[in-house]
Design an enzyme around this catalytic site. Structure first.
Site, short mmCIF file in Angstrom:
data_model
loop_
_atom_site.label_atom_id
_atom_site.label_comp_id
_atom_site.label_asym_id
_atom_site.label_seq_id
_atom_site.Cartn_x
_atom_site.Cartn_y
_atom_site.Cartn_z
N SER A 126 -18.27 -30.57 1.58
CA SER A 126 -19.64 -30.99 1.88
C SER A 126 -19.74 -31.23 3.38
O SER A 126 -18.72 -31.45 4.06
CB SER A 126 -19.95 -32.31 1.14
OG SER A 126 -21.15 -32.89 1.62
N TYR A 139 -18.49 -41.46 -1.00
CA TYR A 139 -18.66 -40.01 -1.09
C TYR A 139 -18.02 -39.33 0.12
O TYR A 139 -17.34 -38.30 -0.02
CB TYR A 139 -20.15 -39.69 -1.17
CG TYR A 139 -20.48 -38.23 -1.35
CD1 TYR A 139 -20.22 -37.58 -2.56
CD2 TYR A 139 -21.07 -37.49 -0.33
CE1 TYR A 139 -20.52 -36.24 -2.74
CE2 TYR A 139 -21.40 -36.15 -0.50
CZ TYR A 139 -21.12 -35.53 -1.70
OH TYR A 139 -21.42 -34.19 -1.87
#
Length: 234
Positions: A126, A139
């Protein structure tokens, strides 16, 4: 292909199937199988279930050429010191350990195949694997770990012919981006477009095309690398 039931995962299943791959989709949610493929309902936190999906691919088609680890969840909305342990546990177990489990279950099958030089392991990281995003420390940590897993795996695979790389998408029009907007209290995920040099959200099919290249024979040149398919995220 883990995370096959939605977003970038389902787009990648379609793209690979269109290129002639026989795809075993794997997700906690049910989904239609790709043409010529099959969908398995399973959890990336369970290595035995993953091994069963790998065995299914080898039994049906005699080899395993490419594995894409795309299963992920997102959670957050508070600073690191207020993040509940159970939230961090889920992020770590699915987003990071899920990639680890997928590699541990699948790489031996690629190494044992008739032509290991075809073997490609691709993990979806990501933009959060390279940035510090407020309210998303857990995250961030899990996606940074994905990059570390892939780089370590690529080093372990030296001389085998099997390769490993990661793809880091930017803000992509998916249910996960909707969830991210909700975490930030935004009414519309289109707001995230301003953080990309393209000044628009990415489409799942665009990211899937990058992933498909990573799975190809030519994708061997990306071994040990992270491909920033992020539209110029900043």
């Amino acid at each position: 292909m883990t995370g096959a039931a939605g977003g970038i995962g389902s787009a990648t299943v379609r793209t690979l199937a269109a290129q002639g791959y026989r795809v075993v989709g794997y997700d906690v949610l049910d989904a239609p199988a790709a043409d010529g493929g099959v969908h398995v309902v399973g959890d990336v936190t369970d290595r035995a279930e993953l091994k069963g999906a790998v065995d299914l691919a080898v039994e049906r088609w005699g080899r395993l050429d490419a594995v894409v680890a795309a299963a992920a969840v997102i959670a957050g909305g508070q600073p690191l010191w207020e993040t509940p342990d159970e939230q961090l546990d889920e992020l770590w177990d699915v987003d990071a350990r899920g990639v680890w489990n997928t590699a541990a279950a699948a790489v031996p099958a690629m190494l044992a195949g008739p032509d290991p030089s075809r073997g490609r392991f691709v993990a979806i990281a990501s933009a959060a694997a390279h940035q510090g995003l407020f309210g998303l420390a857990g995250y961030n940590a899990a996606k940074h770990a994905v990059v570390g897993i892939v780089k370590g795996l690529a080093a372990d695979l030296v001389g085998t012919g099997v390769t490993a790389c990661a793809v880091s998408p930017g803000s992509t029009r998916t249910p996960m981006l909707d969830a991210t907007a909700a975490i930030y209290g935004l009414p519309d995920p289109e707001t995230f477009a301003s953080h990309q040099l393209l000044r628009r959200l990415l489409g799942p099919d665009e990211v899937a095309a990058t992933i498909a290249f990573c799975c190809s024979r030519e994708g061997a040149v990306l071994n040990g690398s992270v491909v920033h398919a992020d539209g110029g995220f900043s």
